[in-house]
Design an enzyme around this catalytic site. Structure first.
Site, PDB file in Angstrom:
ATOM      1  N   SER A  18       0.802  -1.238   0.000  1.00 34.17           N
ATOM      2  CA  SER A  18       0.000   0.000   0.000  1.00 34.17           C
ATOM      3  C   SER A  18       0.831   1.283   0.000  1.00 34.17           C
ATOM      4  CB  SER A  18      -0.954   0.043   1.205  1.00 34.17           C
ATOM      5  OG  SER A  18      -1.728  -1.103   1.257  1.00 34.17           O
ATOM      6  N   GLY A  20       1.471   2.848  -2.715  1.00 37.13           N
ATOM      7  CA  GLY A  20       1.001   3.654  -3.847  1.00 37.13           C
ATOM      8  C   GLY A  20       1.865   3.488  -5.088  1.00 37.13           C
ATOM      9  N   ASP A  75      -5.519   0.060 -10.119  1.00 37.82           N
ATOM     10  CA  ASP A  75      -4.384   0.880 -10.562  1.00 37.82           C
ATOM     11  C   ASP A  75      -4.525   1.297 -12.023  1.00 37.82           C
ATOM     12  OD1 ASP A  75      -2.860   1.299  -8.280  1.00 37.82           O
ATOM     13  OD2 ASP A  75      -2.011  -0.704  -8.386  1.00 37.82           O
ATOM     14  N   CYS A 385     -25.604   2.214 -12.325  1.00 36.12           N
ATOM     15  CA  CYS A 385     -25.724   0.759 -12.471  1.00 36.12           C
ATOM     16  C   CYS A 385     -26.761   0.212 -11.479  1.00 36.12           C
ATOM     17  CB  CYS A 385     -24.349   0.108 -12.313  1.00 36.12           C
ATOM     18  SG  CYS A 385     -24.268  -1.496 -13.109  1.00 36.12           S
ATOM     19  N   HIS A 519     -21.047   2.829 -16.114  1.00 28.46           N
ATOM     20  CA  HIS A 519     -20.223   3.454 -15.068  1.00 28.46           C
ATOM     21  C   HIS A 519     -19.496   4.677 -15.634  1.00 28.46           C
ATOM     22  CE1 HIS A 519     -20.637   0.404 -11.900  1.00 28.46           C
ATOM     23  NE2 HIS A 519     -20.854  -0.413 -12.911  1.00 28.46           N
ATOM     24  N   GLU A 521     -18.110   7.009 -14.163  1.00 29.04           N
ATOM     25  CA  GLU A 521     -16.932   7.380 -13.374  1.00 29.04           C
ATOM     26  C   GLU A 521     -15.640   6.783 -13.942  1.00 29.04           C
ATOM     27  OE1 GLU A 521     -19.239   5.211 -12.532  1.00 29.04           O
ATOM     28  OE2 GLU A 521     -18.529   3.629 -11.196  1.00 29.04           O
TER      29      GLU A 521
END
Ligand code: GLN
Length: 544
Positions: A18, A20, A75, A385, A519, A521
């Site tokens: 984690s 990044g 990612d 959705c 979706h 986004e």
């Protein structure tokens, strides 16, 4: 295979997970683009699932979907948002996929009687994945998932070691992302975990060329010298990756540390010829740091304990706000709370309500209660959705008065306003599904065209007649209820080109009430905010 000039940058992670790596890879790609280079980003995940599609969002965060219908690691969302390059099925793999391909070849007899082994068969498959399906990219950045030392990761490290051997070190760079923990009692940043992590990489035959060191404070020159000496790395290639207050600062922060110069030097590329232009990031950061106000939006969902589960949604809302020079103040509300308590308690101060995608029954009544609240109080509402499916059910139950209107996803005996998709058109070919099919990779996935109804709200928002958006669903609103819905104030304003699948609904008696089966986004970017989110935020903030 690959273009002679293409260079490969491998990003590994050490010390802890984690840190990044995805964001770091995406930011570096964007900086290289700022110098005029063409980039491509790829992710290799060592876990054994074929893809994250069947994993719980609590395990793995959001499942990102590409245009070509690959269910991929989140990612890839960072990659697309930072680089603007649309990812494909060739940009994401897992050990599950690699092994499946090796075993299929074995069954077809393609290995001509050999004993199939991790080295060379699995490693060759990984190398093929990395080196194939490229065009004229200057740089391919490949992120290796997991942390150095994981058993699952070993074949990947062997494969990238071999690629450096095959192509020559002048075409390959290894970047290792680590953490320098700050120990308050000692009052210093500690380099030892990084030293151990680099030793581990060296055991696999990999000498990193750059250390990207996550740290909560600037790294002293003396510490950089120590890391350089003990890890066998040039001092100028020990780069500080300082914690920043928002992710859009990362490219600027890394560039300030000289990461692009170090990469160019490594590959013997004249850096000054390629002027750096990061002005677009500077503009975004300026707005984020000096917003002209804020807008309060509620997201009523099921996975609100783990925001990674709504990564792209979170970003898309921010993009919409940035385009209006506002700060998005997001209330993440667990939908189950709206079953126990009056929605008023949670929603009275919000200017917009979003019900995102989801699966399964838990918390659905709370989502429906949120939708009723948005409808009755004229609060701008976007259903995505599952959120759109719930909005249709809400209208059927609470406006049309059909109490048993439901989805067959978890209620087989009902008025099936939402039901399993049994067939649909995919690029001119029919796809078929039935109850009891495998769950993995069988949804309606990826980009599909959608035709917008003339003079509908969405056609104005998009300024287009036909759009293309990404999908990930197994159930659909039943087109046979179109007339009932219309009589009750809800029109189907977007459909698949054959007119069979409802893709968008909107209420005609409400200032902004839209449900979309796809979706949106997933396609929003800081530099190209999605029109639905821009318009939602504008309306919520009452910007003319
Ligand atoms: N569970 C619903 C379906 O499969 C919605 C999926 C989603 O929200 N992504 O159709």
């Amino acid at each position: 295979m690959t273009n002679k000039q293409t260079k490969f940058i491998f990003i590994t992670g050490g010390v802890v997970s984690s840190l990044g790596k995805g964001l770091a890879s995406a930011a570096l790609a964007s900086i290289l683009q700022g110098r005029g280079f063409k980039v491509r980003l790829r992710k290799l995940d060592p876990y054994l699932n074929i893809d994250p599609g069947t994993m719980s969002p609590y395990q793995h965060g959001e499942v990102f979907v590409t245009d070509d219908g690959t269910e991929a690691d989140l990612d890839l969302g960072h990659y697309e948002r930072f680089s603007g390059v649309a990812a494909t099925k060739y940009d994401s793999t897992t050990s599950g996929k690699i092994y499946q391909s090796v075993i299929n070849k074995e069954r077809r007899g393609e290995y001509l009687g050999a004993t199939i082994q991790v080295v060379p068969h699995v490693t060759n498959e990984i190398k093929n994945f990395i080196l194939s399906n490229l065009s004229d990219e200057d740089f391919v950045l490949c992120e290796i998932g997991g942390t150095v030392g994981d058993i699952e990761g070993q074949p990947y490290l062997e494969a990238i070691r071999q690629i450096a051997y095959d192509l020559g070190r002048e075409r390959v760079m290894f970047i290792h992302l680590t953490l320098l923990p700050y120990i308050p009692t000692a009052g210093e940043l500690k380099t030892k975990p990084t030293q151990h992590s680099v030793k581990k990489l060296q055991e696999y035959g990999i000498q990193p060329d750059m250390l990207l060191c996550r740290s909560q404070m600037p790294i002293e020159d003396s510490e950089k010298k120590k890391l350089a000496l003990f890890c066998n790395i040039k001092k100028e290639n020990v780069i500080t990756a300082l914690d920043v207050s928002n992710i859009y600062e990362v490219p600027l922060a890394y560039a300030k540390e000289g990461i692009d110069r170090a990469v160019c030097n490594h590959f013997g590329i004249e850096c000054n010829e390629h002027h750096s232009d990061l002005s677009k990031w500077q503009k975004i950061v300026d707005i984020v740091k000096n917003p002209q106000g804020s807008v309060r939006v509620a997201v009523v969902g099921k996975y609100t304990q783990l925001l990674e589960a709504y990564k792209s949604l979170h970003e898309a809302i921010k993009h919409g706000a940035i385009s209006c020079r506002l700060k998005a103040d997001i209330a993440w509300i667990d939908s189950e709370l709206l079953e126990k308590d009056e929605p008023e308690r949670y929603l009275k101060d919000v200017q917009g309500i979003i019900v995102p995608g989801g699966f399964g029954k838990r918390g659905t009544q709370g989502k429906i209660n949120a939708i009723t609240y948005a409808r009755e109080h004229n609060i701008p509402f976007l259903g995505i959705c599952f959120g759109m499916q719930m909005a249709v059910i809400e209208t059927m139950r609470n406006v049309a008065g059909i109490q048993d209107a439901d989805t067959t996803e978890f209620n087989p005996v009902c008025t099936p306003v939402v039901g399993l998709m049994r067939e649909w058109d995919k690029g001119g070919q029919k796809e078929f599904r039935k109850q009891g099919d495998d769950l993995g990779g069988t949804m309606r996935l990826g980009a599909y065209p959608c035709v917008l109804k003339e003079s509908s709200k969405v056609s104005k928002i998009y300024g287009a007649h036909e759009i293309s958006e990404r999908h990930r669903h197994r159930y659909e609103v039943n087109i046979n209820y179109e007339d009932v819905l219309k009589k009750n104030g809800m029109v189907i304003s977007g459909k698949s080109p054959d007119g069979q699948l409802p893709e968008i609904v909107e209420r005609t008696d409400h200032p902004w009430f839209i449900g979309v089966q796809f979706h949106p986004e997933l396609k929003s970017k800081p530099f190209a905010p999605h029109p639905l989110f821009v318009d939602l935020i504008k309306t919520a903030a009452k910007i003319k």
